[in-house]
Design a protein around this motif. Sequence first.
Motif, PDB file in Angstrom:
ATOM      1  N   SER A 107       0.839  -1.190   0.000  1.00  0.00           N
ATOM      2  CA  SER A 107       0.000   0.000   0.000  1.00  0.00           C
ATOM      3  C   SER A 107       0.879   1.247   0.000  1.00  0.00           C
ATOM      4  N   CYS A 108       0.495   2.220  -0.789  1.00  0.00           N
ATOM      5  CA  CYS A 108       1.190   3.512  -0.744  1.00  0.00           C
ATOM      6  C   CYS A 108       0.235   4.605  -0.272  1.00  0.00           C
ATOM      7  N   ASP A 109      -0.845   4.179   0.394  1.00  0.00           N
ATOM      8  CA  ASP A 109      -1.796   5.114   0.973  1.00  0.00           C
ATOM      9  C   ASP A 109      -1.284   5.645   2.302  1.00  0.00           C
ATOM     10  N   LYS A 110      -1.876   6.725   2.758  1.00  0.00           N
ATOM     11  CA  LYS A 110      -1.579   7.274   4.083  1.00  0.00           C
ATOM     12  C   LYS A 110      -2.553   6.618   5.063  1.00  0.00           C
ATOM     13  N   TRP A 111      -2.028   5.742   5.910  1.00  0.00           N
ATOM     14  CA  TRP A 111      -2.854   5.017   6.877  1.00  0.00           C
ATOM     15  C   TRP A 111      -2.814   5.749   8.216  1.00  0.00           C
ATOM     16  N   THR A 112      -3.985   5.845   8.850  1.00  0.00           N
ATOM     17  CA  THR A 112      -4.127   6.547  10.117  1.00  0.00           C
ATOM     18  C   THR A 112      -4.737   5.609  11.133  1.00  0.00           C
ATOM     19  N   SER A 113      -4.214   5.624  12.358  1.00  0.00           N
ATOM     20  CA  SER A 113      -4.791   4.825  13.434  1.00  0.00           C
ATOM     21  C   SER A 113      -6.012   5.547  13.955  1.00  0.00           C
ATOM     22  N   SER A 114      -7.092   4.812  14.151  1.00  0.00           N
ATOM     23  CA  SER A 114      -8.328   5.450  14.599  1.00  0.00           C
ATOM     24  C   SER A 114      -8.304   5.798  16.076  1.00  0.00           C
ATOM     25  N   TRP A 115      -7.397   5.221  16.854  1.00  0.00           N
ATOM     26  CA  TRP A 115      -7.358   5.569  18.284  1.00  0.00           C
ATOM     27  C   TRP A 115      -5.966   5.650  18.871  1.00  0.00           C
ATOM     28  N   ALA A 116      -4.931   5.583  18.081  1.00  0.00           N
ATOM     29  CA  ALA A 116      -3.556   5.604  18.591  1.00  0.00           C
ATOM     30  C   ALA A 116      -3.327   6.829  19.460  1.00  0.00           C
ATOM     31  N   GLY A 117      -2.879   6.600  20.674  1.00  0.00           N
ATOM     32  CA  GLY A 117      -2.604   7.683  21.607  1.00  0.00           C
ATOM     33  C   GLY A 117      -3.818   8.198  22.332  1.00  0.00           C
ATOM     34  N   VAL A 118      -5.003   7.827  21.885  1.00  0.00           N
ATOM     35  CA  VAL A 118      -6.223   8.319  22.529  1.00  0.00           C
ATOM     36  C   VAL A 118      -6.642   7.399  23.657  1.00  0.00           C
ATOM     37  N   VAL A 119      -6.494   6.103  23.460  1.00  0.00           N
ATOM     38  CA  VAL A 119      -6.895   5.113  24.465  1.00  0.00           C
ATOM     39  C   VAL A 119      -5.678   4.249  24.789  1.00  0.00           C
ATOM     40  N   PRO A 120      -4.767   4.728  25.641  1.00  0.00           N
ATOM     41  CA  PRO A 120      -3.518   4.004  25.870  1.00  0.00           C
ATOM     42  C   PRO A 120      -3.672   2.676  26.613  1.00  0.00           C
ATOM     43  N   ASP A 121      -4.757   2.464  27.359  1.00  0.00           N
ATOM     44  CA  ASP A 121      -4.916   1.240  28.152  1.00  0.00           C
ATOM     45  C   ASP A 121      -5.585   0.100  27.403  1.00  0.00           C
ATOM     46  N   ILE A 122      -6.036   0.346  26.198  1.00  0.00           N
ATOM     47  CA  ILE A 122      -6.751  -0.695  25.458  1.00  0.00           C
ATOM     48  C   ILE A 122      -5.769  -1.778  25.004  1.00  0.00           C
ATOM     49  N   ASP A 123      -6.215  -3.035  25.089  1.00  0.00           N
ATOM     50  CA  ASP A 123      -5.354  -4.167  24.741  1.00  0.00           C
ATOM     51  C   ASP A 123      -5.430  -4.552  23.268  1.00  0.00           C
ATOM     52  N   GLU A 124      -6.429  -4.057  22.551  1.00  0.00           N
ATOM     53  CA  GLU A 124      -6.580  -4.424  21.154  1.00  0.00           C
ATOM     54  C   GLU A 124      -5.701  -3.538  20.273  1.00  0.00           C
ATOM     55  N   PRO A 125      -5.263  -4.080  19.144  1.00  0.00           N
ATOM     56  CA  PRO A 125      -4.454  -3.255  18.241  1.00  0.00           C
ATOM     57  C   PRO A 125      -5.315  -2.145  17.641  1.00  0.00           C
ATOM     58  N   PRO A 126      -4.685  -1.064  17.209  1.00  0.00           N
ATOM     59  CA  PRO A 126      -5.466   0.020  16.607  1.00  0.00           C
ATOM     60  C   PRO A 126      -6.074  -0.410  15.284  1.00  0.00           C
ATOM     61  N   ILE A 127      -7.159   0.223  14.942  1.00  0.00           N
ATOM     62  CA  ILE A 127      -7.763   0.010  13.632  1.00  0.00           C
ATOM     63  C   ILE A 127      -7.146   1.045  12.701  1.00  0.00           C
ATOM     64  N   TRP A 128      -6.533   0.568  11.637  1.00  0.00           N
ATOM     65  CA  TRP A 128      -5.892   1.454  10.677  1.00  0.00           C
ATOM     66  C   TRP A 128      -6.835   1.688   9.517  1.00  0.00           C
ATOM     67  N   GLU A 129      -6.877   2.917   9.046  1.00  0.00           N
ATOM     68  CA  GLU A 129      -7.747   3.236   7.927  1.00  0.00           C
ATOM     69  C   GLU A 129      -7.135   4.342   7.087  1.00  0.00           C
ATOM     70  N   VAL A 130      -7.583   4.394   5.850  1.00  0.00           N
ATOM     71  CA  VAL A 130      -7.235   5.507   4.981  1.00  0.00           C
ATOM     72  C   VAL A 130      -8.428   6.457   5.070  1.00  0.00           C
ATOM     73  N   LEU A 131      -8.190   7.638   5.604  1.00  0.00           N
ATOM     74  CA  LEU A 131      -9.271   8.611   5.709  1.00  0.00           C
ATOM     75  C   LEU A 131      -9.696   9.041   4.312  1.00  0.00           C
ATOM     76  N   ARG A 132     -10.954   9.340   4.168  1.00  0.00           N
ATOM     77  CA  ARG A 132     -11.483   9.704   2.858  1.00  0.00           C
ATOM     78  C   ARG A 132     -10.694  10.867   2.241  1.00  0.00           C
ATOM     79  N   LYS A 133     -10.326  11.838   3.057  1.00  0.00           N
ATOM     80  CA  LYS A 133      -9.593  13.007   2.546  1.00  0.00           C
ATOM     81  C   LYS A 133      -8.203  12.625   2.028  1.00  0.00           C
ATOM     82  N   ASP A 134      -7.696  11.462   2.424  1.00  0.00           N
ATOM     83  CA  ASP A 134      -6.370  11.009   2.002  1.00  0.00           C
ATOM     84  C   ASP A 134      -6.407  10.011   0.844  1.00  0.00           C
ATOM     85  N   MET A 135      -7.591   9.681   0.345  1.00  0.00           N
ATOM     86  CA  MET A 135      -7.690   8.718  -0.748  1.00  0.00           C
ATOM     87  C   MET A 135      -7.302   9.360  -2.073  1.00  0.00           C
TER      88      MET A 135
END
Length: 172
Positions: free
Chosen positions: A27-55
């Motif tokens: 992938s050469c898209d700009k991937w953004t974590s949907s919660w990275a740094g926002v919820v530091p105690d969560i045990d699940e990996p972040p959900i990565w997405e390409v924001l619509r503005k970055d497509m």
Amino acid sequence: MGTDIHCFAEEKVYENEGVNRIGKWVSCDKWTSSWAGVVPDIDEPPIWEVLRKDMVFTDRNYELFAILANQRNSENMPYICDPRGLPEDVSPKIPPQIILIEGHSTTWFTAKELIEYNWDQVFEYEDETMDGEKIMESVNYRECGCRFLDAVNRLVGSKDPSDIRLIITFDN
């Protein structure tokens, strides 16, 4: 509610040079974590997405959707091909996002295929006004696809268009 396009971009990178080059699509898209740094105690990996503005491309253009994948093709315009699904060697981050956005009619093209397509077509069809008057309408493929092709050409730049691939899906 309308249909939107989601375009993901991949580039083929090679492990070695020369005759026996082995390529892998990444992938050469700009991937953004949907919660990275926002919820530091969560045990699940972040959900990565390409924001619509970055497509690569997000314009709502039903005639283009018809040309690319026979979507919203009420006038039966000639189109490039039926949706191909995901390529077997797709980048691993892309399928989960397509599932998340409930994408359908997923297809893919190399930039080379898109650039070499016959965009010099004009499709004419009969339509009807609100008053019931019959009129002839036309779709100029080049005019219809110009912003999309500009995006593809920017993505390619000086690279080999065979080494750039767009994964396209639609949502409702």
